[in-house]
Design a protein around this motif. Sequence first.
Motif, PDB file in Angstrom:
ATOM      1  N   PRO A  38      38.756  27.789  31.494  1.00 21.91           N
ATOM      2  CA  PRO A  38      38.902  26.343  31.354  1.00 21.91           C
ATOM      3  C   PRO A  38      37.561  25.637  31.191  1.00 21.91           C
ATOM      4  CG  PRO A  38      39.002  26.900  33.665  1.00 21.91           C
ATOM      5  CD  PRO A  38      38.890  28.213  32.901  1.00 21.91           C
ATOM      6  N   GLY A  39      37.647  24.359  30.915  1.00 20.36           N
ATOM      7  CA  GLY A  39      36.455  23.517  30.891  1.00 20.36           C
ATOM      8  C   GLY A  39      35.866  23.346  29.515  1.00 20.36           C
ATOM      9  N   ASN A  40      34.634  22.821  29.534  1.00 12.74           N
ATOM     10  CA  ASN A  40      33.891  22.548  28.313  1.00 12.74           C
ATOM     11  C   ASN A  40      32.457  23.011  28.537  1.00 12.74           C
ATOM     12  OD1 ASN A  40      33.181  21.600  25.807  1.00 12.74           O
ATOM     13  ND2 ASN A  40      32.931  19.480  26.489  1.00 12.74           N
ATOM     14  N   SER A  44      33.718  28.597  28.107  1.00 12.04           N
ATOM     15  CA  SER A  44      35.084  28.107  27.933  1.00 12.04           C
ATOM     16  C   SER A  44      35.717  28.660  26.666  1.00 12.04           C
ATOM     17  CB  SER A  44      35.094  26.576  27.847  1.00 12.04           C
ATOM     18  OG  SER A  44      34.633  26.016  29.037  1.00 12.04           O
ATOM     19  N   ASP A 127      31.621  23.080  34.828  1.00 12.61           N
ATOM     20  CA  ASP A 127      31.015  22.714  33.540  1.00 12.61           C
ATOM     21  C   ASP A 127      29.527  22.416  33.682  1.00 12.61           C
ATOM     22  OD1 ASP A 127      33.251  23.065  31.966  1.00 12.61           O
ATOM     23  OD2 ASP A 127      33.786  20.934  31.916  1.00 12.61           O
TER      24      ASP A 127
END
Length: 131
Positions: A38-40, A44, A127
């Motif tokens: 997940p995430g940016n 990711s 992140d």
Amino acid sequence: MSEHPDCALIRRGYEAFGKGDLETLGTLMTADVIHHVPGNNVLSGHHKGREAVLDLYRRLGEETNGTYRVRLENVMVDGRGHAISVHVAQGDRGDRGIEIHEGLFFTIVGGKITDIDQCTQDIDESDAFWA
């Protein structure tokens, strides 16, 4: 009472990961396994295929100069091909450190891991660490 085979599989995976034994870890996955992160951030995305997933695990070590560790806290199964693990991830990257709870949701078919969905306690913190 003996441990469910899916729990044992996930524990073997964590043990291999902790030792840096990617060869053994790879034998626990199907060739088309996918790990969803997940995430940016730089890690990711959807890492598709055994080699891509193992490359992700190599990057965890590379990006943290070998400081990345996970401490397994629990594994739970549903008896229908799913397992959930909870662990604490720790590492240092540049001038940042992280210690964060994460969870992995596994799909298991034929005694091998086919899909891994990763969740984190705090996406913003994750992140910022992996940015």
